[in-house]
Design a protein around this motif. Sequence first.
Motif, PDB file in Angstrom:
ATOM      1  N   LYS A 314       0.926  -1.217   0.025  1.00  0.00           N
ATOM      2  CA  LYS A 314      -0.112  -0.010  -0.064  1.00  0.00           C
ATOM      3  C   LYS A 314       0.946   1.261  -0.149  1.00  0.00           C
ATOM      4  O   LYS A 314       0.477   2.334  -0.556  1.00  0.00           O
ATOM      5  CB  LYS A 314      -0.856  -0.040   1.036  1.00  0.00           C
ATOM      6  N   ASN A 315       2.014   1.388   0.660  1.00  0.00           N
ATOM      7  CA  ASN A 315       2.539   2.489   1.042  1.00  0.00           C
ATOM      8  C   ASN A 315       4.011   2.600   0.277  1.00  0.00           C
ATOM      9  O   ASN A 315       4.822   3.092   0.613  1.00  0.00           O
ATOM     10  CB  ASN A 315       2.911   2.880   2.438  1.00  0.00           C
ATOM     11  N   LEU A 316       4.146   1.695  -0.665  1.00  0.00           N
ATOM     12  CA  LEU A 316       5.363   1.552  -1.693  1.00  0.00           C
ATOM     13  C   LEU A 316       5.426   2.852  -2.517  1.00  0.00           C
ATOM     14  O   LEU A 316       4.388   3.191  -2.959  1.00  0.00           O
ATOM     15  CB  LEU A 316       5.532   0.316  -2.420  1.00  0.00           C
ATOM     16  N   THR A 317       6.653   3.253  -2.797  1.00  0.00           N
ATOM     17  CA  THR A 317       7.055   4.291  -3.704  1.00  0.00           C
ATOM     18  C   THR A 317       7.291   3.594  -5.201  1.00  0.00           C
ATOM     19  O   THR A 317       7.504   2.126  -5.320  1.00  0.00           O
ATOM     20  CB  THR A 317       8.589   5.077  -3.362  1.00  0.00           C
ATOM     21  N   GLU A 318       7.238   4.595  -6.101  1.00  0.00           N
ATOM     22  CA  GLU A 318       7.476   3.947  -7.585  1.00  0.00           C
ATOM     23  C   GLU A 318       8.727   3.506  -7.546  1.00  0.00           C
ATOM     24  O   GLU A 318       8.773   2.229  -8.296  1.00  0.00           O
ATOM     25  CB  GLU A 318       7.433   5.091  -8.442  1.00  0.00           C
ATOM     26  N   ASP A 319       9.811   3.979  -6.995  1.00  0.00           N
ATOM     27  CA  ASP A 319      11.100   3.185  -6.934  1.00  0.00           C
ATOM     28  C   ASP A 319      11.121   1.900  -6.324  1.00  0.00           C
ATOM     29  O   ASP A 319      11.754   0.791  -6.881  1.00  0.00           O
ATOM     30  CB  ASP A 319      12.177   4.124  -6.043  1.00  0.00           C
ATOM     31  N   ASP A 320      10.171   1.489  -5.259  1.00  0.00           N
ATOM     32  CA  ASP A 320       9.979   0.298  -4.663  1.00  0.00           C
ATOM     33  C   ASP A 320       9.357  -0.831  -5.627  1.00  0.00           C
ATOM     34  O   ASP A 320       9.921  -1.882  -5.584  1.00  0.00           O
ATOM     35  CB  ASP A 320       9.214   0.347  -3.450  1.00  0.00           C
ATOM     36  N   PHE A 321       8.254  -0.157  -6.285  1.00  0.00           N
ATOM     37  CA  PHE A 321       7.778  -1.011  -7.262  1.00  0.00           C
ATOM     38  C   PHE A 321       8.606  -1.337  -8.289  1.00  0.00           C
ATOM     39  O   PHE A 321       8.924  -2.813  -8.939  1.00  0.00           O
ATOM     40  CB  PHE A 321       6.525  -0.419  -7.964  1.00  0.00           C
ATOM     41  N   ASP A 322       9.502  -0.492  -8.758  1.00  0.00           N
ATOM     42  CA  ASP A 322      10.602  -0.798 -10.024  1.00  0.00           C
ATOM     43  C   ASP A 322      11.495  -1.766  -9.491  1.00  0.00           C
ATOM     44  O   ASP A 322      11.967  -2.733 -10.144  1.00  0.00           O
ATOM     45  CB  ASP A 322      11.213   0.645 -10.436  1.00  0.00           C
ATOM     46  N   ILE A 323      12.132  -1.689  -8.215  1.00  0.00           N
ATOM     47  CA  ILE A 323      12.719  -2.738  -7.741  1.00  0.00           C
ATOM     48  C   ILE A 323      12.280  -4.268  -7.676  1.00  0.00           C
ATOM     49  O   ILE A 323      12.749  -5.106  -8.106  1.00  0.00           O
ATOM     50  CB  ILE A 323      13.135  -2.313  -6.249  1.00  0.00           C
ATOM     51  N   MET A 324      10.851  -4.303  -7.338  1.00  0.00           N
ATOM     52  CA  MET A 324      10.341  -5.742  -7.322  1.00  0.00           C
ATOM     53  C   MET A 324      10.307  -6.170  -8.661  1.00  0.00           C
ATOM     54  O   MET A 324      10.457  -7.369  -8.966  1.00  0.00           O
ATOM     55  CB  MET A 324       8.771  -5.587  -6.608  1.00  0.00           C
TER      56      MET A 324
END
Length: 359
Positions: A314-324
């Motif tokens: 829920k609280n992830l950043t765009e960078d977090d999604f990019d890493i996953m």
Amino acid sequence: MTNYKNFPMVPRVIFGPGCFDQLGEILLPKRIHSEAPFIFLVDDVFEGSPLVSRIPLMFNDQIIFISADEEPKTDQVDVLVEKIKFQYGALPSGIIGIGGGTLLDLAKAVAIMLANPGKAYEYQGWDLVKKPSIYHVGIPTISGTGAEVSRTTVLLGPEKKLGINSDFTTFDQVLLDPELTKGVPKEQWFYTGMDCYIHCIESLNGTFLNAFSQSYGEKALDLCKEVYLEELQEGDARDKLMMASWHGGMSIAYSQVGVAHAMSYGLSYLLGVRHGVGNCLVFQHLEEFYPEGVALFNAMKDRHHIVLPEGICKNLTEDDFDIMIKVALSLEPLWENALGKEWRKQITPDKLRSIYQMI
């Protein structure tokens, strides 16, 4: 001429309630000498339990208790290897892993790295290990991961979550004692068993499927259905889930897993989500790829009153999604098995982001 995979299998396995007590006689002929110990890597949940007093220690054998609360890491392997080398100055007689998938993977990785130079992360990938590992034994205390039979040891590295996949990873000996799985918490029993179930669904629906992997996968799937959808005696359920795990691991040895595992690796790498939980979190949203498998998964989940965590991303950043997404997309053999050689036409970063956002 087709070039078929010539993969290793566990050469020796013993199965049966109470067979753990035969460990001493199994290890005795494998001792190099009295100064070369066996190192037992044991899940710290057993510290102070009766199981520890049954471990057949001799000479300067050592038990190292390890928490399985987090996924195994490459630097954790390196620390263990250095500790063992420093303490004994020579190779031990062998490594024995006692626990769930985390402890089994650590035991496999430590056995490899005691015999090979460098750091563990350098061997994350396919067939990078050059020298045979030292003697190592796997003793699962929970069923489902298939780690006891697979040729991979899955590790979180500095840049990725990826297995050391090699012919030298496989255990030399496995003890399958269903009594060791008594007392596993219900949610853990469910999540680890679903790892096996999802192995089967991904293997049986994959493009790499052949009669070899199909025969093991179908048997593992039937056993999972019995354990999670039928009324079984507790002892029967333990026996059957332990064999489901074995057959599920064998099924992917000659094929591969798929979408849920690839995306679960992204969750584990970024957020430290446990493997079995991560598989379930992703799999519930994969009706597009595995409609029948997801329907059956939901039936099993409801029958055992399992409530999956929500709002993980829920609280992830765009960078977090990019890493996953980067971690998930790096697992090309998994995507090819799931969707064929043209998988990139179906799987885009935006597609993966939309699935992660539902978790």
